[in-house]
Design a protein around this motif. Structure first.
Motif, short mmCIF file in Angstrom:
data_model
loop_
_atom_site.label_atom_id
_atom_site.label_comp_id
_atom_site.label_asym_id
_atom_site.label_seq_id
_atom_site.Cartn_x
_atom_site.Cartn_y
_atom_site.Cartn_z
N THR A 146 113.21 99.55 13.74
CA THR A 146 113.54 99.66 15.23
C THR A 146 113.24 101.18 15.75
N GLU A 149 109.49 101.25 16.29
CA GLU A 149 109.28 100.81 17.58
C GLU A 149 109.41 101.57 18.78
N ILE A 245 112.11 93.24 19.44
CA ILE A 245 111.91 93.70 18.03
C ILE A 245 112.52 92.76 16.82
N LYS A 248 109.85 90.70 15.89
CA LYS A 248 108.78 91.31 14.90
C LYS A 248 109.12 90.98 13.65
#
Length: 332
Positions: A146, A149, A245, A248
């Motif tokens: 995270t 990202e 997220i 993903k």
């Protein structure tokens, strides 16, 4: 003494004959029995010939009664079959309607059995949902993937390729502008913390570490991760961005599972585990006769080694980019 027909009887015979002829003309045919009724009782062969010619001129066919009965029976059977088919179609349509209606009826029946929630129960459930969402958010914000990202999102915002308003729950334009100005500094702090994490991981890989040293490394890692999570939480990401997220990370799990499935498939095809296959491939490269000694096909071993290597590298790349091992991704 000959019996001479009266005028009344002759008129009656004539009316009957006319009525029979009308019926015959309507049907287009006449049975022999009906023809016999049509003729007078004292009809001669000349009378019969005359009637036959007259019927022929009217396109009335003389048919056998048995054939008429068979045709009538066939027509009746066809009508009966058509009626049965029509009834079957109606029943099927009715059954489909009932079947389509069943789930609705079942749902309504089940809903009727479940008591409605009270106001306090609704509040309790809402709080539980909110707590679960907060827990998920905190868990995701504390993961290295995270952090990566969000760093990419921050870089796009600073470069002007993404509007901060699209990803944040901060509604006031002035607050948004003020935070955007802080983003470069936050990115620098995240980069510094990332370096500290790398150094901490290198320390963890040293040999002959004492238990106390390892505990200190783990504690320090946790402190750094919490600092990163605090910086990331300042973005106040919208729920949909956090869910992106999460999806993903879920896709990482699927990719790792696919790679492991390929490794398992290769092992079953060759009959050896991955480590043994790699060792066999090394031996075969060193000695040409090694494949015969091992009782394996040389090309099959090399193909298996290639497939294993690709799958293992895929897992390594995912783990490295996500900064999470397969078990952590699975748990997440």
């Amino acid at each position: 003494m000959a019996i001479i027909p009266t005028k009344e009887k002759q008129k009656k015979d004539t009316d009957s004959a006319k009525k029979a002829l009308d019926m015959a003309q309507e049907k287009g045919s006449l049975t022999y029995d009906e023809l016999n009724e049509l003729l007078p009782e004292d009809a001669t062969s000349e009378d019969i010939d005359e009637v036959m010619v007259k019927l022929s001129g009217m396109d009335i066919e003389i048919v056998d009664e048995l054939r008429v009965d068979q045709e009538t029976q066939t027509q009746n059977e066809q009508k009966e079959r058509q009626a049965k088919r029509a009834e079957a179609r109606r029943e099927a349509a009715h059954t489909r309607l009932e079947r389509a209606d069943d789930p609705v009826r079942m749902y309504l029946r089940e809903m009727g059995r479940v008591p409605l929630l009270t106001k306090d129960q609704e509040v309790t459930i809402a709080k539980r949902i909110e707590a679960a969402e907060d827990e998920l958010t905190n868990l995701l914000l504390g993961t290295p993937y995270t952090i990566k990202e969000i760093s990419m999102l921050a870089a796009r915002i600073v470069a002007g390729r993404l509007s901060f308003a699209q990803i944040t729950d901060i509604e006031e334009p002035k607050e948004q502008e003020a935070f955007v100005k802080q983003i470069p500094g936050i990115m620098e702090e995240l980069a510094e913390l990332e370096k500290k994490l790398d150094a901490n991981e290198k320390r963890a890989k040293r040999s002959n570490l004492s238990d106390q040293s390892m505990q200190n490394i783990v504690a320090r890692y946790q402190e750094i991760a919490e600092e990163q999570a605090e910086l990331v939480s300042r973005f106040k990401l919208k729920s949909k961005e956090i869910m992106k997220i999460a999806r993903k990370i879920k896709s990482l799990k699927r990719r790792i599972s696919t790679a492991y499935d390929e490794i398992d498939r290769v092992e079953r095809e060759i009959g050896y585990n991955a480590e043994e296959i790699h060792k066999m491939a090394v031996r075969i490269r060193r000695t040409a006769s090694a494949a015969d000694k091992l009782g394996v096909d040389r090309d099959a071993v090399f193909d298996a080694e290639r497939r294993l290597t690709l799958s293992q590298r895929k897992i390594e790349l995912i783990v490295r980019d996500a900064r999470l091992d397969p078990d952590q991704i699975e748990a997440l």
